[in-house]
Every structure is written in C-alpha cells, then in structure tokens.
Enzyme design. Sequence first.
Site, PDB file in Angstrom:
ATOM      1  N   SER A   1       5.991  -6.877   3.895  1.00 49.48           N
ATOM      2  CA  SER A   1       6.493  -7.545   5.067  1.00 49.48           C
ATOM      3  C   SER A   1       7.366  -8.627   4.877  1.00 49.48           C
ATOM      4  CB  SER A   1       5.606  -7.535   6.248  1.00 49.48           C
ATOM      5  OG  SER A   1       4.829  -8.636   5.912  1.00 49.48           O
TER       6      SER A   1
ATOM      7  N   GLU B   1      10.074  -3.304  13.134  1.00 50.75           N
ATOM      8  CA  GLU B   1       9.763  -2.382  11.971  1.00 50.75           C
ATOM      9  C   GLU B   1       8.515  -1.649  12.458  1.00 50.75           C
ATOM     10  OE1 GLU B   1       9.088  -3.673   8.179  1.00 50.75           O
ATOM     11  OE2 GLU B   1       9.926  -1.543   7.126  1.00 50.75           O
TER      12      GLU B   1
ATOM     13  N   PHE C   1       0.864  -1.287   0.021  1.00 49.27           N
ATOM     14  CA  PHE C   1       0.020  -0.033  -0.247  1.00 49.27           C
ATOM     15  C   PHE C   1       0.890   1.153   0.032  1.00 49.27           C
ATOM     16  CE2 PHE C   1       0.885  -0.362   4.289  1.00 49.27           C
ATOM     17  CZ  PHE C   1       1.103   1.199   4.895  1.00 49.27           C
TER      18      PHE C   1
ATOM     19  N   GLU D   1      -4.909  -3.761  -1.801  1.00 44.13           N
ATOM     20  CA  GLU D   1      -6.413  -3.526  -1.855  1.00 44.13           C
ATOM     21  C   GLU D   1      -6.679  -2.251  -1.041  1.00 44.13           C
ATOM     22  OE1 GLU D   1      -4.722  -5.819  -0.515  1.00 44.13           O
ATOM     23  OE2 GLU D   1      -5.647  -6.320   1.521  1.00 44.13           O
TER      24      GLU D   1
ATOM     25  N   CYS E   1       9.842   1.544   3.351  1.00 41.60           N
ATOM     26  CA  CYS E   1      10.808   0.599   3.693  1.00 41.60           C
ATOM     27  C   CYS E   1      12.319   1.227   3.874  1.00 41.60           C
ATOM     28  CB  CYS E   1      10.841  -0.609   2.909  1.00 41.60           C
ATOM     29  SG  CYS E   1      11.251  -0.389   1.198  1.00 41.60           S
TER      30      CYS E   1
ATOM     31  N   LYS F   1      -0.984  -7.573  -8.604  1.00 33.45           N
ATOM     32  CA  LYS F   1      -1.985  -7.709  -7.460  1.00 33.45           C
ATOM     33  C   LYS F   1      -1.558  -6.799  -6.693  1.00 33.45           C
ATOM     34  CE  LYS F   1      -2.839  -8.913  -3.835  1.00 33.45           C
ATOM     35  NZ  LYS F   1      -3.252  -7.731  -3.133  1.00 33.45           N
TER      36      LYS F   1
END
Lengths: 496, 496, 496, 496
Positions: free
Chosen positions: D225, D382, D148, D175, D280, D172
């Site tokens: 992740s 994280e 995202f 969402e 990240c 993909k």
Amino acid sequence: MNIVGHLINGEIRCDAASTQAVYNPSTGEVTKQVALASVATVEEAIACAQAAFPAWRDTTPIKRARIMFKFKQLLEQHAEHICELIGEEHGKISHDAAGELARGIENIEYACGVPELLKGEHSCNVGPNIDSWSEFQPLGVVAGITPFNFPAMVPLWMYPMAIACGNTFILKPSERDPSSTLYIAHLAKEAGLPDGVLNVVNGNKEAVDTLLNDVRVKAVSFVGSTPIAEYIYSTANANGKRCQALGGAKNHAIVMPDADMDNAVNQLLGAAFGSSGERCMALSVAVAVGDVAADALVAKMQQAMKGLNVGAFSDKSNDFGPVITAEHRNKVCGFIDSAEADGALVVVDGRQVQVEGYENGFFVGGTLIDNVTPEMDSYREEIFGPVLQVVRVQAMEEAMQLINDHEYGNGTCIFTRDGEAARYFSDNIQVGMVGINVPLPVPVAYHSFGGWKRSLFGDLHAYGPDAVRFYTKRKTITQRWPSAGVREGATFAFPS
Amino acid sequence: MNIVGHLINGEIRCDAASTQAVYNPSTGEVTKQVALASVATVEEAIACAQAAFPAWRDTTPIKRARIMFKFKQLLEQHAEHICELIGEEHGKISHDAAGELARGIENIEYACGVPELLKGEHSCNVGPNIDSWSEFQPLGVVAGITPFNFPAMVPLWMYPMAIACGNTFILKPSERDPSSTLYIAHLAKEAGLPDGVLNVVNGNKEAVDTLLNDVRVKAVSFVGSTPIAEYIYSTANANGKRCQALGGAKNHAIVMPDADMDNAVNQLLGAAFGSSGERCMALSVAVAVGDVAADALVAKMQQAMKGLNVGAFSDKSNDFGPVITAEHRNKVCGFIDSAEADGALVVVDGRQVQVEGYENGFFVGGTLIDNVTPEMDSYREEIFGPVLQVVRVQAMEEAMQLINDHEYGNGTCIFTRDGEAARYFSDNIQVGMVGINVPLPVPVAYHSFGGWKRSLFGDLHAYGPDAVRFYTKRKTITQRWPSAGVREGATFAFPS
Amino acid sequence: MNIVGHLINGEIRCDAASTQAVYNPSTGEVTKQVALASVATVEEAIACAQAAFPAWRDTTPIKRARIMFKFKQLLEQHAEHICELIGEEHGKISHDAAGELARGIENIEYACGVPELLKGEHSCNVGPNIDSWSEFQPLGVVAGITPFNFPAMVPLWMYPMAIACGNTFILKPSERDPSSTLYIAHLAKEAGLPDGVLNVVNGNKEAVDTLLNDVRVKAVSFVGSTPIAEYIYSTANANGKRCQALGGAKNHAIVMPDADMDNAVNQLLGAAFGSSGERCMALSVAVAVGDVAADALVAKMQQAMKGLNVGAFSDKSNDFGPVITAEHRNKVCGFIDSAEADGALVVVDGRQVQVEGYENGFFVGGTLIDNVTPEMDSYREEIFGPVLQVVRVQAMEEAMQLINDHEYGNGTCIFTRDGEAARYFSDNIQVGMVGINVPLPVPVAYHSFGGWKRSLFGDLHAYGPDAVRFYTKRKTITQRWPSAGVREGATFAFPS
Amino acid sequence: MNIVGHLINGEIRCDAASTQAVYNPSTGEVTKQVALASVATVEEAIACAQAAFPAWRDTTPIKRARIMFKFKQLLEQHAEHICELIGEEHGKISHDAAGELARGIENIEYACGVPELLKGEHSCNVGPNIDSWSEFQPLGVVAGITPFNFPAMVPLWMYPMAIACGNTFILKPSERDPSSTLYIAHLAKEAGLPDGVLNVVNGNKEAVDTLLNDVRVKAVSFVGSTPIAEYIYSTANANGKRCQALGGAKNHAIVMPDADMDNAVNQLLGAAFGSSGERCMALSVAVAVGDVAADALVAKMQQAMKGLNVGAFSDKSNDFGPVITAEHRNKVCGFIDSAEADGALVVVDGRQVQVEGYENGFFVGGTLIDNVTPEMDSYREEIFGPVLQVVRVQAMEEAMQLINDHEYGNGTCIFTRDGEAARYFSDNIQVGMVGINVPLPVPVAYHSFGGWKRSLFGDLHAYGPDAVRFYTKRKTITQRWPSAGVREGATFAFPS
C-alpha cells in the site's frame, strides 16, 4: 540398410530413388545410406514451409520462444544419443560432440529471448503529434546449408533464431553425417513446433540449387568452404535473396616473448588438434615472435603432443578421432608432404598413425611443422586437419602483417601478458574474431560469429544479435491522426 | 562555359577531356558542362581516399563528429546559395529545395551522435574471467552513387555517416545537376575534413564501373532506378563488396471511407505533385475503397488541383517546377497517353501545360487519372512525374492485395481514423515504409529508410541506425589473461 | 559594485535585498556581489518554469536538439570570455578553464542526439494483435544545485540533457563564482531557448530548501560534498522527488612495480595538482606497491614538482591557481599540518608558497607527503587541495583493500602494463569510475559519471545515458483494437 | 498444526517462538501457523546471503541463467500444486492462480536472457588509443517485501532477475498466504541455486525493519500500500539503500461513445472483479463519456454481472473467490455503504452474498455503483474489492482531468476505436501504464511495470529492463596502455 530420410511437414520422408553412402570414419565402413532429395522433394518442402508461414508469423514471439525453451530441454535430455550419432558418422570423441551440442544449445537459449531481441525503436513526436517506430518482421521461408564438421551446432546457429523470429525454415545439412541433424530437428517437432515450420532435406548440389533458385526462399545462410560460399552468395543475391555465406579460414596465433608459454601450449593443443582440426576456428598457424619464443614453443609442443591420443569416438580417453573421409585424409597428408618438400621441418609426424582395432579408419595423427614460410601451399591453403604449423618472425609487426595479408580473416589470437600489445593487436588486425590468450575466440551465443575478408560473404554475422537482423526485415511506420474526431465530438454531442 | 569539376584530395579538379551538358530545365537551355571522369581520374580519387584512410580511421569518433557539427553550421549558413544551385539545374522550387536540404542536414545531425552510435556490446565473464566485446570498425574506402532528384539530400544520406564512422568516401553524383552536390562537398572541407576523406567524381557508366570493379572500394551505396540498382548490387557483390542499392517505387495510398477527406486531399496534393513527382517516395496511386470515397476524392482533388502552380524555380509562389529533361517529359506524357488509351479517365490533364516566359522548359502539369486498373502500363511502371492515378476497389483487403502484388514495396499510406484498420494495414502490408495518414512516410534521420521487394537490394536500410551497421564491420574480441603475474609477483617480491 | 543577478523567465533579475561578496581568489579582493534569492524569487522562478513546461514538453525533440546545436556554437564563440569569468572568480588558469568548458560542451553535444536517446521499445504481438511500447516522458520542472569548482561544466552536465528531454529547469549554482554560469545560461536564451525553460537563481540554503520543498519541482540533481549530498537526497526523497546527489571523493592510484614510472609521474602531476586539487576526481592518494616502486615514485615526483608553477589565472604559464577562499586555504594547510603531526613525511611543502604580486591570493603550493597511513585524518577526509599523499603497501591486494575500505568510491586508477592486474583491479574494486593508466577516469559525455559508496546517492549516474533516464519517466502503453470496424465495414458497405 | 517456516541457506527453518494464524478465506478457518522471524533470524538470513554473494557474483551470467531455465521447468511441472496452495490461503480460483503463476514464470523467462541484458557499452578511442566501457555489477544482498495478493507472481517479479544479475536475496513475503511463496523458493534450490543465494523469511514489521536497517542489505523492492511504500522508501533511502516501492492505485477506464461496448463490458468484468478486485491493476472506476454511453454501459454491466459466480477456490466454475480476511470484507462493504450514503446508486450489490457450504468465508459479491462523484471516499481511496464504480462525465477532457487529478497513477485504459483519441489519451494522461482497449495494461515481462505519482516511489520500474538497472550498479572503466613495451621490445630483443 538404414536410410536417413528428410523431415517435411513434420514427417520423416524417404525419397530413396537416389541415395549416398554414410561412413563410420573410425572403421572406414559404410553404415547407412542417406536419401538425396530430388527437385520435386525440395520444392515440396518449400511449399510446406510457405504454407506454414502465415500462421507461424502471427504466432506471438513469446509462444515461439516457449517452444525453444522446450526444445532446449529435449536436447539436454537426449544429449547422449545425439553425441553417439555424431560420433558414428563424424568420428569426433563424445566429449567433443558434447561440447558441440552445448554450443548449439546456447543458441537456442539465446533464441528464447526473442521477445526482447525483436523490440523496435519507438519515437514520439518526430513531428508535431507524429510518431514513428520500427518493426522487425520475418522474411518468410528461409534456408540453411550446413557443413559436415558440426552437424549439431551449425544448424542450431541458424534455425532456432530464424524460427523464433517468425520465419519457416528448410535445412539442407551435410550428407556425410546427417543422422544427428535429423534427430535434433525431429525433437523440435516434439517440442511443439508446428508441422512445416522446420523442414530438413538431405541432398547434393541439385538440392542446393533448387533452394537457391526458388523465388519463395527469401534468404540463405551457408557455412562451408570459400569457393562454395562465394557461389552460394552470388547466386542467392542474383536471385534476389538475402544471403550470408561463411567460408574458409587460416587462423593464426601470435606467441609473444612474454607469453605464459605453458598456458599457450596447453591452449594450442586443443585449438589445433581438437576435432582433428576440422573446425573453421581451428588454430592452424602459430607465429612465434623471436627465436627464443619459437624454440620454447616447438620444444614444449613436441613434448606435450606425446600425450595426445587419436582413436575411435567411442573411447572417451581419446583426444580426437579420424577425419571425415579417406579422401580428406589423403589431402591432409598431402599438405604435410608438400610442406616437407618445400623445406619445412616436420617435428611431429601424424601421417603414419595406426589405431589398433581400427586399421581402416581415416586417422591422421597430430602433426607439428616448424619453419613454415608464407609462400608454401600448406600455409596458403586451409588444411582442415590436425596439423599445427609454426612460422618464425622477428617482430610483432611482421606477425601482424602476415595475418593481414592472408586471404582469410576468420579468427586469430595473441598470447601475451601485455595490455598494450593486446590492444594494438585487436585494434589493427584484419580479422573478425580476435582472441587475447583465447585460441578459439568463437563468440558466445549472445555475440555474433563472423570472419572478415574471404571468410564471410555478407553484411551481417551469424547467430547472436546479427542473426535477428539477418532473419528479419525492418518496417518503419510513421503515424499521424487527423484532427480530433470522437474526442471533441463527444463534447459537442452531449452538452449540459 | 562553366565546367563543373571533381573534388579530389581536397582540390577541385577539372578533367575536361570529356564533358556533358548541364541544363536549366526551366528554360531548356544548356548552362554548364560537367566533366566526366576518366578511369584514371576515378582511380586517383580512390587512391587518395585509400591514402587518407589510416589517419582518418584513427581519428577519434568525437573529433570526426565535431567536423559534422561544423559542416551543419556551414550548410545552414549557405542554404540559400545551395537552393539556388539546385533550382537552376534540377528545377525544383526554392521552398522544395530548402526542404530537401533540411532533410539532408538532419542526417548530418544524426552523424554528430556517432560516438553513441558506434558503441559496441561488452560482456563480462562470458566464461570464468573471460570477457568479450564487439567493436564496429570502418570498412575503408566506400562509394556512393546518387540520383538527380535529390542532389543535396541523397548524398547526405550517405557520406556524413560513412565518414563519421571512419571511412573515406568517393561520391559519384548525378551528372544532370552536379553543382549543389559539389558545393556542399566543398563545405565539408571547409568544416575541417582532411583532404582525401571525401572525394567527388562526376561521370557516367565508366566512372561507376571503375568504382564497382576496384578492389580498394569496400562498399557501395546506390539510389536510382531498379534495373540499375540490380546491376550495381549484383556487380558489387560479385566483386566482394558490401552493397545497398535502392531502386524504384510505386507508392499507393489507401483512402478509407472514414478518412478525413479534406485532410487526405490536402496531403495528396503535396505528396503526388511536389517536386513534379520526381521522388521515390512520391505518392502516385490513390486506392479509394468504395465508390463514395472514390467520387469524393476525385471531385475534391480536381477542385484542389486548380490552385496548383507549375513554373520556374525562381518564383517562390510556384508549387512545383519542370521535370529534369525533355526526354523525361516525353516519357511522363507517354504514360498519360497510354493510360488514356487503356481506358482510364484523364480528369486533370497536365500534358499541354505552358509556362509563360519559359516556353522551352520541361514542364508537365499536375495530372489526375481515374479508373486506372492494375494491368495498365501506367500502373505497373514508375512514372516519376506529377501524375496521380486513382484505382477504385470495393474492400480494404482488395486494396492491400493490389499493393502486396506490386513489384515495388517502397512506401505506402492509409487514410483512416480507425485504429484497427491502421494496425491491420501496417502489420500486413508488404512495404518497407508505412504511413498512417502520412502520405510521404519518409523516416526521420534517426530511423532508417528502405523499401521492400524490388525497391531495395541489400540487408540494411539507408541512413539512420542501419547506416552505422552498413558502414562498419563487426569485430568480436574475447579476452582472458593468464594467471596472475605482476599482481601476485608483487607480493612475493616485497615480503615484510 | 557589480551585482550578479538571476535569470528568470529569460530576464536578468537583480534581487539585491540580500547579497554576498564574490572574491577574486588570486588577489584576495572582493570584486562583485551576488544577489541571494529570497523564497519569493525562487518560487517565481519555479512558477515560470512550470508555466513554460507544457509548450516545451510538446516541442519536438529534434527542435529541442537544434537549440542545443546552436548553444554549442555560441559557447565556442564566447569561450575566451567564459574562461576569463571563471578565472576571475574561481582562480583556475585559462587552459584549465578551457578544458572545463570543453568537457561541458561535450555534454551539449551529447544532448544534440536526444531524438536517438529518447527512443522507446516497441513490441508487436505481446499477445495476439496486442502491441506494447514504452515512452520516456519529461518530469516537469527539475532543479540542479552545483558546486564552485566547475562553474561551467557541472551545470552543463545537467540542464542541457534535462531540457533536451523536455523538462524545464531551475539552476542554483555556487554563489562563490556565479558569473560564468549566468553568462552561459544567457547564451542558451540567445540560442533560442524559450523564456522560462532555463532559470538561474543564485542563493544560499534558503534557496536550496525552497527548491527541495516545493511540490512543483519533480527532481533534483546535486553535486557537492557528501554531508550536503546526503541532506539533499533524503530531503528530496521525503518530499517525493527524484534525486541524484554526488558527494565527496578520495581517489587512489595504485602504482604497480611494472608501471611505466615516468608516464605515471607525468599523469599524477596533472591529476593531483590541476585546478589546485579542487576536483572530485582529483587523484589525492598514490598507493605504491613495494618500496622499490614507492621510492622511485617519490623521488621522481619530488623532482617533477620543481617545475610546477602556481599563480594567478591570467598568466597562462602557471599550472594551477589559488584555492577558492582564505578559509579553504587554511583548511588545506591544516590537513598538511595534521599529516606531519601524525608522523607522515612532507616531502614537498606548499604551505608557505608566495606568489609575487599576489601576496593576498589564496595560494597553496603543490605538496607531496610520504608515509601516510590509513588512520590519519589527512587520509580519511577529502582535502580538496593540491596535496598528493603516498601510502606504501607490500601487495596489490593490500592496496585494493585500502580503497575498498574507504568511505568514498568515486574514482580510482592503476598504473601497470599487465593485462591481468588491470582486469582483476577493474573487476573487484568497489569504485564507480576506474582508470587503467588513466589517472582521472572521468567518463566521456556519452558514458555516465558516478561514484559508488558515499560518493553518490541515487540509482542513476550523472550525464550520459543515465541522465536520459533520470530526467524522464517511463510510460508503457499496451494497445489492442476491437474487432474490425471500418475495415470489414467497407466490404459490407459496398458490395458489387 | 502445520507451521510454515523460513528458507535460510537452503534449509527450511522453523523459528516457532512467535507465530501468526494463516486462514483459508473460503471457509474462514485457521489452517496453519506461520513463523514470524525474530531479528536474529533475519540477521542470520542476511549473513547467509552475504556469505553466498562473492561466489555467486563470480558465477558466469550464463550459468546463473541456466538455473533460471531449470527453475521455469520445475514451476511448470508443479503448477497444479502451487495453484492449490495459493487457493487455500489466498482464496483465488485455480484458473486465476494459474494466470498469476504464468505471469510470474514470464519473469523467469526474461531472466533467462540475462547475459544479453547485462551487456555494457563499449567505446573505442574515446581519446587517442583510450577505450572506455561500462559494466553492470550486482549490488550484493538485496531484499524484497511482497504483498498477499500475488503470493507467487510478485516475488517472481523480483528475485529471478535480482539473482540472475548476481545478487543474493532475502524475500519477506506476506504472512497471510506464505505457503506457495515458500514452496516456489524451494524449487529454486532444486533447480540448482546454491544455498544462501535466495532466502525467505516470514515475519512482520520487526522483520521488515531489520531488513531496512541492516547495512549489509543494499537494496529493497517493495509492493504494497502507499503509506507503507512511502515508509519503506524513505527509511531505505535514509539508510543508504537503493529502493523502489510500489503502492496503491485507482485505475480508471474511459468509455468513449464510439467504444465497442460489448467488448468493453466483457473486458471490464474480468478487470474489475477478477481476483475479487484485490489487484493493484484492478479496474475500479469506469468513466463514461456522455450519458448515452453511460446508460448503455451500466445496463450491459448489470446484465452481464448476473452470470458472475463467487465462491470457493476449489470450484473451477467460479469467477472469483473471497477477499483475504474478515476485516478486509468489512472494509470493502464499508466503502459500498459510504458510496450509498454519499448519494451514489448501488446498481448491483454484493454486500450480502452467501456461498452455500462456505457460510463463514470472507465473500463479497460483484458490486456495481453508478453516479459516483470525485469527492466521495469510495472514489478517493483504493477499495481493493470486487467493486466497479461508474463516474459520468460529458467530455473526454473532463475524464482525463479526473484521472490526472487523482493521487494515484498506476494504470488506466480507454475504450475507443479512434486513433486520435487513443493517441491523445496515451500522450497526455499522467499514469504510468496505459491501455488502449486493454483494461489491465500490465506490461509483459520484457517491458517494465510502474505507476506514476503516489503509486510508485523510485526512479526505476519493476521487472523488465528497469529491473536490470535496479539490481546492478554501473561501473565505467577508462583504459589506456602506456607506450609499446613488449610489442616493440620484441623487435629489439631478437634481431636477425
């Protein structure tokens, strides 16, 4: 009358003290004048390029590339107008001009990748804790001198990459068809190129010599005839400049007995007569191996040439247009005369061609000459017209020897289906650009263009990867840092 | 007296009609004569190289590489003898000769990787079902002309790669110290090199001009002084040859106020005085930024130079030996005289050095001169002796301007701990080889060696990746096969 | 009886608690025992490799390369002994062993170029005054697991480059023929490799699993059968290791109607029967296009196979030797049986071969089977024996479909003279290594080896350029220095 | 309510059986629904991609590149709308969205150079008259699964190069913020991409697993992740797919005593809090060497953070916006709570931030925590929020040990002026992307992106040169032609 000027420091400048006529070769009429730059004008262009260099050199490669992205867009947007300008002054039919422009744009596309292309080589630990790497830095002000036959494409072989590498540029295009070149250069400004990075000066030998003699010009790229190429190369070198100078050609196709003959004929039509043969990659000699192949080739070519249309650029149904000047038409016809006089057979004769409505145009029709032999003038020299000569040999080795013995070594081709013949040919032929069933083996923009022997003077070929090397100089840095300073110091400074 | 001959077609040839004395510079005595090749002898060498070319060109790259592997072994095996030959004729101390030889062997090691280095670029589908690729083919017979100061190393910069690429070679080494060069070349034969692939001709200008004028010689690599380099370059180019000609140097080190001064002094000792300063990468000018740095530098150098030993090559405790000739000793001392006369301060004076037992040797002691300024002759010209001159400036920009204004642009160095200073320096300095705390930034063999400005004439640098490009020419093949023949035919021929 | 041990930290270690018999397959006798490493032994080897890593990683690449240069020398010097060791335990004839060793040494030669191969990419000004470059750093301890069929070559595909890149290595070779592998590894020590950099552990699944599960092992290279390759790959990956695992093959040659049939037969003899077909690149299926070609192929093969000699490794006149074990002989013969049972025609039958004086050897004679069809077991599975099967098809497309449908995609070949057929084949065939008239298209050491589909698990191929990437990890550095510190400071500090 | 659908075979498809709410995180309101693809829908997308593959693979690379050129233009033209879509669903401020988009477009620019990047290696004479070359062929259908936090950029890391290499693609995306991703993909169609070459399916784990299990999908790129990355990697590998999976990070900056502290603070502000730390590459830990540096850093950061504005994306004066969900806000605040509970000092506390008019938005204010230690949860995991933690150490080695000991190895940075410290750091730190005074060392698009340790699973990094290797497979062709056929035949066939 319209005067075609220069582009200096982002402005169109009209130095009209001295001008030269620009013709429409389809009609034979003078349609414009082109300004011929004085020494002072050329030197001003050099000064502007010199002034623009430091900031342009320090512009990041990706920013320079992004101007090329935009430049490509603008050329595509204005393609039709550019082709018209080419047609009016050069005479080539619009589909041919479009092809030229497309090949030019390919070079801009390649220059868009300059951040990748400028990568140097980095080595860790060339010695203990010593690193070394190379950088490819721009040269400074560089110049390009380009011929009439590709007023859009050949300049685009040069300056997009030169500029993308961080150089500033002076272009001295052909004074015979200057308008499309100037128009395109102006679009580069519109694409965001800072003033002074790209300059165009029209001119004659005086302009050329000014570029060759000025110490601020660091490199010269040239495309034209071999005698001029040789002059440019030796003068530039003697003046401490880097130079690559591309000259003439005499491109042979070997037609093997196993060739797909219909395909070969079809390919040869375009390769020999396209753009009236005014291409340094034009295929002007077909070497048929064995009389069976030769007879078939001549018969099929003769038949196929009936469908060729020569005429004005504005009619898209034409296959090719006039040659560039009346003088050049006479020269081309003179070569046909001499071949005939030397005993060759003029199978299809283009000397008397008449184009209705364009009676004063500089037209030569497609010409096919059989039984040409190597000692004929028409074989030894570059004709640069719509003339295909057929030489008959009895063995492939004989065909290859002919090619290897010729002064030029630009392009060549073999028509065959046989893998071994193709590999033997490409390995052993003394020519820089080799086609296997490809009659015009012009490398794509991401390979490099260059002939051998007296077709190219210089170490590096034009455009493609070699252009990156030509327009940059290698710097090698070797780095070792003295024993730990702040690193260990930190430990000492802050004990527990 | 021993006569040093030529190596032609695998045989040592003694063309004794004309000879020249070879000195032992440590004793000042003539110890040998070297044959000077006549035009006929050089032409014979060229003919042999030409004859050897076709088979050598067709030898696979890995086989050529394997001779280089063996050649490396033999050089390592015979290193001691080679160093002795160097010492006797050049005068450099054996550890220095060993270093030279090691750097030479590095180039052979790099040439062992020639199958990798010769890879061309292959593109599928440059058009529909059209492929294109490049090959890098050898040039033919190529020549190398090398200087006295590295009789082992500089020839090894050239011919291992030239030969590994498939060329045949004529080496014209310095006639002042020819023995080690010839001995090494002979080991290449022992390593399996076919006769005629590597030839050595000793000679003078006549031999050089024969090479430059012979149409069979396709390329010339040269290392020497700038005036000769310029002559070689322009002559070779005018004769249609590819050329790279490396000339003189004046290498500056900037000493920044934050430098690790002890380290800098230690580095400068070797860089300035090693091999008596007879290196094109010798560091001959130290530019100290600020008087604090300058005073410290001069004081520490003066102290450190007390430990320098000059003497005969045979005593390994010496740091450096004599210069090459009595004439050259006088020239070096003359530059020291002129600096003094121009107002510079001779801090350590090597003019009157005496080496016990070698009173007739051509010795100059390590010399340190302070307060040198840019208009002095000793600053403007290359001294090529064990002389370090100190120039004092007040800002880094001033130091960089000095370097950028000098005629030469071979090597340079900065001593600093600061990342920004180092990066600014390496980015903006107009010099081809840059050291960061590395006073002799000679690139390792897998990078390339080359100066800028009047230190190198040519597009491509010496050895490393550039050498592969220099010793080969690009051929671009474009291939399309005609519509399916045997492939579809098979279907038709054998229906169910 | 002689026990073959391990090489750990530079010492031969004999962990004789558990051993396994080593056979001479020519005689069928047990000649040695090989120690099978316990978990503790493998872990000790890992610990030694781990301990050796930091210093080895910091050894300069050129120093690492120089050990490879010396290693090559030693292998060449001891080639005869190595071939004998191979022959005794594997059974291959000495000329075949010599070929294997030569291909292995090629990989060492390539590793000698590691300074070139490790070069990263350097970019100036990725942003204003920001530079970026990549380094390829070693992984740490890496492991190789190798098969019996090339005890010298396959380990040399792996560890020379792994080590040259700065890794330390654990080799787990085949326990069937361990002696040559161990001997070669010992020569690496003699070449100067520090203890612990290369370790060899003999063992079985326990040793393999220890390597796969130990977190200190960073990467695994494997060559063997597909089921084991798949197990190794998924286990290594699940344990966070990098892995490349090469598995089985079923290599087809298409024989086109226009092939040079005598040449094809001659090539197929060696490619199908050499080393008893125990090669992952063995050519085991010939697909003849059209019955004319098929009939000619079968007839000529049958005739040519009369000249094949099978026998003991010690007789150099033999063409190939025994298979590796009695079990494997039975398996190979079982496939011939099944083909026959499935309706194929056994044209030449090697099942009953007897070698005089070696009645207990594991021999299978050269076998030719015609009329094989794709649903047969003998077609679907890898036989790994001296068996060539012929499949007949009516069109080239049908032949290609067969190949593309097969589970494996290691190597393949087409025999044709036609450029178009060759290009169509190489472009569209789903196989990683393609030969055009080359039946064993094993890439040379400076290209990379790898199949497609279930013949290789992993992104990167074995040896060549891919090996450099496999044995290193990319680090990208981006560097900007803060605004001028010492550089401007100097100006301020020392005003006039 | 608006439903965000899929892009399958060039058409927007709305598979509304199952949907999920899409929030505006600035207001906390649900604004759209996103369709969640069923297994059947994903399989249909795969089938379309599979069907589109053969023609797309055979489209020339330059044609594929030209669609990328056009795609770039369209993205630039529609940038404002894209940034708005990002802001509405992700919450990032428009200047930040614009930056993301620009970095995404950079990858398209790099893909425009694909003809250069796809070049294989060509070797002549790997054996006598045998040539060998490599081709990099596309894999087939490949998939990308993206997070995202960069709905525009991360997909553009993947599919432009995958597609330019000749693959077809299923994306993909996340969402949570699907609209900008879908809009951009649709622009690729408008740029001329044939239907089926790029497909987008929104969905959850069911969609992901369908992609992972379908044999037609040949490769998967993932960013997210670490636990999911590990699952994706091991599943994809077990299913025979190529995979690269990028996971979590904990990026440390070392602040050295000699750092330009104002510059460091300025850089850290953006690197720690930009995009609410949901990157990240966010710099979430500052390791200060020595208390002097630490005190200065904390004091200056505290001061500087007073000027930070957090708020809705629509107000360009804001520095950063909300986090993605209410749950995530709670998680971030929970980490701050835990740090406090563990004894760290919350110097600036963003837990209670209120944005006027956006009381239900998911906001967390910029947070600074001092005295963090390595065993705290907030250090080990994280956080992915606008939280900068300061760890104090007494020596650079200690700082480096911390970094090397951490599970993640994505990015890191050092602030120093010292060349030696920088080089020691970059050489020895176990992290894939290293900054020297560059706090977010995200490689530019022409280098590659990848962490080490548990930040990346796979051999090859994302985008840049590695992406070309990831999205292609190597094929090596070895070619020899049988003895002269037509070449010599011609001689015999046509005697004089």
